[in-house]
Design a protein around this motif. Structure first.
Motif, PDB file in Angstrom:
ATOM      1  N   ILE A  27      -1.002  10.881   7.500  1.00  0.00           N
ATOM      2  CA  ILE A  27      -1.647  10.510   8.268  1.00  0.00           C
ATOM      3  C   ILE A  27      -2.726   9.145   8.701  1.00  0.00           C
ATOM      4  O   ILE A  27      -3.274   8.596   9.501  1.00  0.00           O
ATOM      5  CB  ILE A  27      -2.921  11.913   8.939  1.00  0.00           C
ATOM      6  N   ASN A  28      -2.809   8.660   7.439  1.00  0.00           N
ATOM      7  CA  ASN A  28      -3.716   7.601   7.503  1.00  0.00           C
ATOM      8  C   ASN A  28      -2.195   5.726   7.480  1.00  0.00           C
ATOM      9  O   ASN A  28      -2.785   4.852   8.011  1.00  0.00           O
ATOM     10  CB  ASN A  28      -4.370   7.505   6.087  1.00  0.00           C
ATOM     11  N   ILE A  83      -0.993  18.411  -0.191  1.00  0.00           N
ATOM     12  CA  ILE A  83      -2.369  17.872   0.418  1.00  0.00           C
ATOM     13  C   ILE A  83      -2.476  15.998   0.088  1.00  0.00           C
ATOM     14  O   ILE A  83      -2.531  15.267   1.083  1.00  0.00           O
ATOM     15  CB  ILE A  83      -3.303  17.845  -0.362  1.00  0.00           C
ATOM     16  N   LEU A  84      -1.974  15.449  -0.787  1.00  0.00           N
ATOM     17  CA  LEU A  84      -2.230  13.982  -1.352  1.00  0.00           C
ATOM     18  C   LEU A  84      -1.784  13.700   0.473  1.00  0.00           C
ATOM     19  O   LEU A  84      -1.327  11.974   0.628  1.00  0.00           O
ATOM     20  CB  LEU A  84      -1.801  12.860  -1.997  1.00  0.00           C
ATOM     21  N   PHE A  87       0.695  -1.302  -0.086  1.00  0.00           N
ATOM     22  CA  PHE A  87      -0.229  -0.256   0.481  1.00  0.00           C
ATOM     23  C   PHE A  87       1.017   1.182   0.330  1.00  0.00           C
ATOM     24  O   PHE A  87       0.428   2.564  -0.304  1.00  0.00           O
ATOM     25  CB  PHE A  87      -1.111  -0.221   1.383  1.00  0.00           C
ATOM     26  N   LEU A 146      -3.053   4.354  10.499  1.00  0.00           N
ATOM     27  CA  LEU A 146      -4.235   3.339  10.518  1.00  0.00           C
ATOM     28  C   LEU A 146      -4.222   1.912   9.187  1.00  0.00           C
ATOM     29  O   LEU A 146      -3.968   0.636  10.059  1.00  0.00           O
ATOM     30  CB  LEU A 146      -5.323   3.848  10.557  1.00  0.00           C
ATOM     31  N   ILE A 147      -3.583   2.476   8.288  1.00  0.00           N
ATOM     32  CA  ILE A 147      -3.816   0.680   7.724  1.00  0.00           C
ATOM     33  C   ILE A 147      -2.742   0.012   8.393  1.00  0.00           C
ATOM     34  O   ILE A 147      -2.958  -0.832   8.209  1.00  0.00           O
ATOM     35  CB  ILE A 147      -2.889   1.926   6.479  1.00  0.00           C
ATOM     36  N   PHE A 190       1.736   1.992  -3.824  1.00  0.00           N
ATOM     37  CA  PHE A 190      -0.160   2.533  -3.890  1.00  0.00           C
ATOM     38  C   PHE A 190       0.385   3.821  -3.360  1.00  0.00           C
ATOM     39  O   PHE A 190       0.299   4.387  -5.007  1.00  0.00           O
ATOM     40  CB  PHE A 190      -0.894   1.526  -3.388  1.00  0.00           C
ATOM     41  N   LEU A 191       0.495   4.169  -2.877  1.00  0.00           N
ATOM     42  CA  LEU A 191       0.430   6.189  -1.710  1.00  0.00           C
ATOM     43  C   LEU A 191       1.826   6.773  -2.790  1.00  0.00           C
ATOM     44  O   LEU A 191       1.564   7.873  -3.437  1.00  0.00           O
ATOM     45  CB  LEU A 191       0.998   5.626  -0.487  1.00  0.00           C
ATOM     46  N   GLY A 248       0.110   6.890  -6.828  1.00  0.00           N
ATOM     47  CA  GLY A 248      -0.927   7.994  -6.161  1.00  0.00           C
ATOM     48  C   GLY A 248      -0.357   8.893  -6.731  1.00  0.00           C
ATOM     49  O   GLY A 248      -0.883  10.096  -6.928  1.00  0.00           O
ATOM     50  N   VAL A 269      -2.452  13.710   3.604  1.00  0.00           N
ATOM     51  CA  VAL A 269      -3.269  12.491   4.349  1.00  0.00           C
ATOM     52  C   VAL A 269      -3.092  11.384   4.184  1.00  0.00           C
ATOM     53  O   VAL A 269      -3.403  10.804   4.904  1.00  0.00           O
ATOM     54  CB  VAL A 269      -4.253  13.501   3.057  1.00  0.00           C
ATOM     55  N   GLY A 270      -1.975  11.146   3.032  1.00  0.00           N
ATOM     56  CA  GLY A 270      -1.258   9.284   3.421  1.00  0.00           C
ATOM     57  C   GLY A 270      -0.448   9.593   4.720  1.00  0.00           C
ATOM     58  O   GLY A 270      -0.950   8.202   5.565  1.00  0.00           O
TER      59      GLY A 270
END
Lengths: 245, 221
Positions: free
Chosen positions: A169-170, A162-163, A135, A173-174, A138-139, A142, A166-167
């Motif tokens: 802080i995720n 921005i992306l 993943f 969680l991922i 993939f980040l 993207g 956002v990625g």
């Protein structure tokens, strides 16, 4: 902030990277070569880790380290650019993305090669770390695709920042969600609370190899950043000439 | 600040979703169509369908959200509505959240309500609680729509942004998809999964509107 602003000066960066990049290339290549020589020919093989195939560790572990470090660096650079608008931070984030993707892919490929003889499969969906790194890959993809789709440099920088944030802080969680799957990957044996528990005979080549990969990565980032700075200068120069004509 | 622009964006998004005749039936058709392709592709053995059914519904839900979201902000960039919102005196994040929520209401919630029917077609066991499954699909769909909304806002000025949205949003869908499929599987050791699913949705609701707002300000420049 004073120190950050000092590093944000492109002139100073060009002057510094002019001699630092070659030094990093040479040191990086030397350390990787020494690590590979030690790993492939000198250290004894470990039957628990699948015999000779465990030697892929001297590429796999540095690649895994760089996969994580490069995304962290890209997200940090994006944050610095988003808050303080230092152009150099955006140039850094843009340079890190493709290199981070390459080392992440290297981590996945070497992991697969190690997995086939030891676990009997190229790919293990149950494995939390394989999934996390996939993943992460993939980040990166993207991020690069989004930047490429924007029609101006400024928009590419803003959308990318921005992306990336956002990625970032995720990512925890991922990581947490894929950790919920049972893992048949061995636990980390370099970074543990009691200090490294790996035998010193493996540890030194591994650490030197990791340092070598990091230096090589840093040198390549500097090269891409220099190219980007000169590209932007050339574009500005061209615009000035066209405006004057 | 006044809530009027937020409400009008919400109403406008609802109207958009119902326009064009088919309205909310269109995403339902897509969802059902994507789901029923699966038995044709992998075979009709009931035990296998029972095992893969809940997961197939998650995949179909994720795909439907991506298809629905492709143009939700693009039209606003093209017709100037976005510029008006940015001057409206209401937070852009709230407007973006209202719009995304409206699209979930018209395209996400119907899918969740339809999920028990599809679950039965996938040979769900009689003792599986289909209603709590529908709740899980609804919650997970909300997270999908908000993360997908970030992708949609980032690619609002990009022609043919659909594939880009998918590439951007899919890594962000991962936690919700994992917690969601654990929650509907009801397997041992997954008792916390519904709570984790709800947490991941709340996280999306808390973070995504601000990312959408930043991306929409960029799109308006």
């Amino acid at each position: 902030m004073g120190m950050l602003s000092a590093f944000a000066n492109p002139h100073r960066f060009l002057a510094l990277s002019k001699w630092l990049a070659p030094v990093f290339y040479l040191l990086g290549a030397g350390l990787i070569a020494w690590g590979l020589w030690q790993g492939l020919y000198v250290v004894p093989k470990d039957e628990v880790q699948g015999g000779d195939i465990m030697r892929v560790m001297f590429v796999h572990v540095p690649a895994a380290w760089l996969a994580m470090a490069s995304y962290t660096a890209m997200a940090s650079a994006s944050f610095v650019w988003f808050i303080w608008r230092h152009e150099l931070a955006d140039i850094a984030a843009k340079a890190i993305a493709p290199l981070g993707a390459v080392w992440t892919a290297l981590c996945l490929a070497t992991g697969s090669i190690w997995g086939k003889p030891t676990w009997g499969t190229w790919w293990q969906w149950d494995d939390a770390r394989m999934m996390s790194v996939l993943f992460l890959f993939f980040l990166f993809l993207g991020y690069m695709a989004l930047r490429a789709a924007m029609d101006s440099r400024q928009k590419a920088a803003r959308a990318g920042a921005i992306l990336a944030m956002v990625g970032a802080i995720n990512v925890p969680l991922i990581k947490f969600s894929v950790d919920l799957f049972t893992s048949l990957h061995q636990d980390s044996s370099v970074l543990t609370a009691e200090g490294p528990k790996m035998a010193a005979v493996y540890l030194w080549p591994l650490l030197m190899s990791g340092l070598g990969h990091s230096l090589l990565f840093g040198a390549m980032v500097m090269t891409l950043m220099r190219a980007e700075i000169w590209t932007r200068r050339a574009a500005r120069q061209r615009a000035r000439l066209l405006a004057g004509a | 600040m006044s809530p009027a622009p937020i409400l009008s964006a919400f109403r406008q998004a609802l109207g958009e979703a119902w326009a064009g005749g088919a309205g909310a039936l269109l995403p339902l058709g897509f969802f059902a169509g994507a789901a029923v392709l699966v038995p044709l592709g992998i075979g009709t053995e009931p035990g296998m369908l029972r095992a893969v059914g809940p997961g197939i519904l998650w995949v179909a839900l994720a795909l439907s959200s991506l298809v629905t979201l492709e143009r939700i902000f693009q039209a606003d960039v093209e017709d100037g509505a976005l510029d008006l919102w940015l001057q409206a005196g209401a937070p852009v994040s709230a407007i973006a959240a209202a719009k995304t929520f409206a699209h979930w209401l018209t395209a996400g919630l119907p899918l969740a309500l339809m999920s028990p029917v599809l679950a039965l077609m996938f040979q769900a066991d009689a003792d599986v609680n289909l209603l709590s499954g529908a709740l899980a699909y609804g919650l997970g769909g909300l997270a999908f729509f908000f993360w997908g909304g970030v992708g949609a806002a980032l690619s609002a000025t990009v022609r043919r942004g659909g594939l880009l949205i998918a590439l951007i949003a899919l890594p962000l869908y991962v936690p919700t998809a994992i917690f969601g499929s654990m929650a509907v599987s009801g397997a041992a050791g997954t008792t916390a999964a519904p709570l984790l699913l709800a947490a991941s949705t709340l996280f999306a609701l808390a973070v995504a509107p601000f990312a959408m707002a930043a991306a929409l300000r960029l799109a308006a420049d």
